[in-house]
Write an enzyme that holds these catalytic residues in place. Structure first.
Site, PDB file in Angstrom:
ATOM      1  N   GLY A  58      46.490  58.758  56.571  1.00  0.00           N
ATOM      2  CA  GLY A  58      47.843  58.719  56.508  1.00  0.00           C
ATOM      3  C   GLY A  58      48.519  57.722  55.416  1.00  0.00           C
ATOM      4  O   GLY A  58      49.616  57.976  55.408  1.00  0.00           O
ATOM      5  N   LYS A 103      38.896  66.581  53.219  1.00  0.00           N
ATOM      6  CA  LYS A 103      40.431  65.993  53.020  1.00  0.00           C
ATOM      7  C   LYS A 103      40.524  66.069  51.519  1.00  0.00           C
ATOM      8  O   LYS A 103      41.734  66.173  51.214  1.00  0.00           O
ATOM      9  CB  LYS A 103      40.512  64.566  53.709  1.00  0.00           C
ATOM     10  CG  LYS A 103      40.628  64.469  55.094  1.00  0.00           C
ATOM     11  CD  LYS A 103      40.937  63.374  55.522  1.00  0.00           C
ATOM     12  CE  LYS A 103      41.037  63.240  57.126  1.00  0.00           C
ATOM     13  NZ  LYS A 103      41.407  62.087  57.566  1.00  0.00           N
ATOM     14  N   LEU A 127      31.665  57.094  48.835  1.00  0.00           N
ATOM     15  CA  LEU A 127      31.062  56.916  47.761  1.00  0.00           C
ATOM     16  C   LEU A 127      30.220  55.356  47.949  1.00  0.00           C
ATOM     17  O   LEU A 127      30.668  54.891  48.759  1.00  0.00           O
ATOM     18  CB  LEU A 127      32.229  56.341  46.494  1.00  0.00           C
ATOM     19  CG  LEU A 127      33.269  57.410  46.451  1.00  0.00           C
ATOM     20  CD1 LEU A 127      34.390  56.979  45.101  1.00  0.00           C
ATOM     21  CD2 LEU A 127      32.786  58.483  45.452  1.00  0.00           C
ATOM     22  N   ASP A 147      40.384  53.826  55.596  1.00  0.00           N
ATOM     23  CA  ASP A 147      40.502  53.278  56.986  1.00  0.00           C
ATOM     24  C   ASP A 147      39.533  52.403  57.573  1.00  0.00           C
ATOM     25  O   ASP A 147      39.299  52.555  58.729  1.00  0.00           O
ATOM     26  CB  ASP A 147      40.531  54.632  57.925  1.00  0.00           C
ATOM     27  CG  ASP A 147      39.518  55.311  57.791  1.00  0.00           C
ATOM     28  OD1 ASP A 147      38.524  54.989  57.412  1.00  0.00           O
ATOM     29  OD2 ASP A 147      39.511  56.450  58.738  1.00  0.00           O
ATOM     30  N   THR A 151      34.710  49.543  53.336  1.00  0.00           N
ATOM     31  CA  THR A 151      35.228  50.289  52.219  1.00  0.00           C
ATOM     32  C   THR A 151      36.184  49.270  51.469  1.00  0.00           C
ATOM     33  O   THR A 151      36.154  48.935  50.258  1.00  0.00           O
ATOM     34  CB  THR A 151      35.816  51.731  52.498  1.00  0.00           C
ATOM     35  OG1 THR A 151      34.961  52.373  52.779  1.00  0.00           O
ATOM     36  CG2 THR A 151      36.345  52.128  51.055  1.00  0.00           C
ATOM     37  N   CYS A 191      40.374  36.050  50.982  1.00  0.00           N
ATOM     38  CA  CYS A 191      41.316  34.744  51.241  1.00  0.00           C
ATOM     39  C   CYS A 191      42.308  35.245  52.413  1.00  0.00           C
ATOM     40  O   CYS A 191      42.703  34.383  53.039  1.00  0.00           O
ATOM     41  CB  CYS A 191      42.041  34.774  49.982  1.00  0.00           C
ATOM     42  SG  CYS A 191      41.114  34.169  48.512  1.00  0.00           S
ATOM     43  N   CYS A 203      42.665  52.501  63.969  1.00  0.00           N
ATOM     44  CA  CYS A 203      43.479  53.301  64.702  1.00  0.00           C
ATOM     45  C   CYS A 203      43.064  54.146  65.983  1.00  0.00           C
ATOM     46  O   CYS A 203      43.572  54.594  66.689  1.00  0.00           O
ATOM     47  CB  CYS A 203      43.807  54.514  63.540  1.00  0.00           C
ATOM     48  SG  CYS A 203      44.712  53.689  62.144  1.00  0.00           S
ATOM     49  N   CYS A 259      36.714  30.455  48.395  1.00  0.00           N
ATOM     50  CA  CYS A 259      36.383  31.850  48.732  1.00  0.00           C
ATOM     51  C   CYS A 259      35.260  32.287  48.120  1.00  0.00           C
ATOM     52  O   CYS A 259      34.904  32.158  46.745  1.00  0.00           O
ATOM     53  CB  CYS A 259      37.482  32.769  48.362  1.00  0.00           C
ATOM     54  SG  CYS A 259      37.231  34.420  48.509  1.00  0.00           S
TER      55      CYS A 259
END
Lengths: 268, 69
Positions: A58, A103, A127, A147, A151, A191, A203, A259
């Protein structure tokens, strides 16, 4: 005209994309060339840029559509998923005839027809970290349109290691935001709070407001064009969608001094 | 009765106890949710929430962190 997907081997910017802009391309980009701050030179520069888009869902579909149309010279599209019926309302590069196809490959085929003057590569796979790192190093700019948290965190980590400015977005339900992260100015996805499993789900659990991913994808396209055009390194920021008010708010992303991902590199 | 101040949370005006920090605000309005907080257009790292007390008229954005696309 059959669409030929160019493989990742033997990459180089075609000589035809050097100056001056060929007539057909001048016509193709004419509305953009009329903009007061655009020029043939700027178009030629854009045609020599390399962009990696990770995820053709999307977010990735609208982003890739407008970036191909604007004339980013070389788009590398990475996605290992197949087109499903439930994708079609938001993932506007696909048709019912694409269901079951990869896709990245289906998107590349559509985009190549949209703009035959740019180069489109498809990477029809998820990947791994080493491949992701190699592809990020290749690109002038990276768009995270994935999504899933794993990743996004991998992209965040690699871009931090390589000190690469990158863009991305996330959406679920009526919630969504996009970001630009500049490792040299501090602040990263860790962070922001993405270092833990997210409690709100994705989703698949929460659904997603159809126009929101489109809006975020277009924001990414616009931010990418700006970034590719002037190369100016902005401070890291996030644009947050507020559904109740139908507006986005832009906020600066502050670095967490402790961090674990970026805490030692911020220099601004 | 403790003193109250007006702040704006996601654009809506509301009253909170003076001296309330961002961590307490998150516990009161989004307990158990994984959120980020922007205070006056700066997103505050979670580690700093307990150190940031709210001031009158502060603008706070609290939003869920998500990973879909």
């Amino acid at each position: 005209m059959p669409i030929k997907l160019i493989t990742s081997a033997n990459h180089s910017i075609p000589a035809s994309l050097q100056s001056p802009l060929p007539d057909q391309q001048f016509l193709y980009y004419s509305r953009q060339l009329l903009l007061p701050d655009w020029s043939e030179q700027r178009q030629l520069q854009l045609l020599q840029k390399k962009l990696l888009i990770i995820g053709l869902g999307g977010l990735g579909c609208p982003a890739a559509t407008y970036l191909a149309g604007a004339g980013v010279g070389w788009l590398l599209l990475a996605d290992g998923d197949k087109v499903e019926l439930s994708n079609l309302p938001r993932q506007t590069l696909f048709r019912t005839s694409d269901i079951g196809l990869n896709k990245a490959e289906a998107a590349a085929a559509t985009l190549q027809q949209l703009n035959p003057f740019v180069r489109i590569d498809a990477l029809p796979q998820m990947l791994d970290e080493a491949e992701l790192s190699r592809r990020i190093a290749w690109a002038d700019l990276v768009l995270d349109c994935s999504d899933n948290l794993a990743t996004k965190l991998a992209i965040n980590r690699i871009c931090q290691q390589q000190q690469r400015c990158w863009l991305g977005a996330s959406a679920s339900g009526y919630q969504g935001y996009s970001w630009l992260i500049n490792p040299t100015s501090g602040g990263c996805l860790h962070c922001l709070g993405h270092q833990q499993p997210l409690l709100t789900g994705g989703c698949l659990q929460q659904g997603v407001y159809t126009p929101l991913v489109g809006q975020l994808g277009l924001q990414l396209a616009s931010m990418a064009l700006q970034q590719l055009a002037n190369g100016r390194r902005r401070r890291s920021f996030v644009q947050i969608y507020q559904h109740h008010h139908q507006q986005f708010s832009q906020c600066q992303l502050l670095a967490d001094p402790q961090c674990e991902c970026c805490g030692v590199t911020a220099d601004v | 009765m403790s003193e109250m101040i007006d702040i704006y949370l996601n654009g809506d005006r509301l009253q909170v106890a003076a001296g309330m920090d961002l961590q307490q605000l998150q516990q009161q309005f989004a307990d158990g949710q994984h959120v980020a907080i922007a205070l006056n257009t700066e997103i505050m790292p979670r580690r700093l929430w307990a150190d940031r007390s709210l001031q009158a008229r502060d603008q706070v954005l609290m939003f869920n962190l998500v990973a879909g696309g």
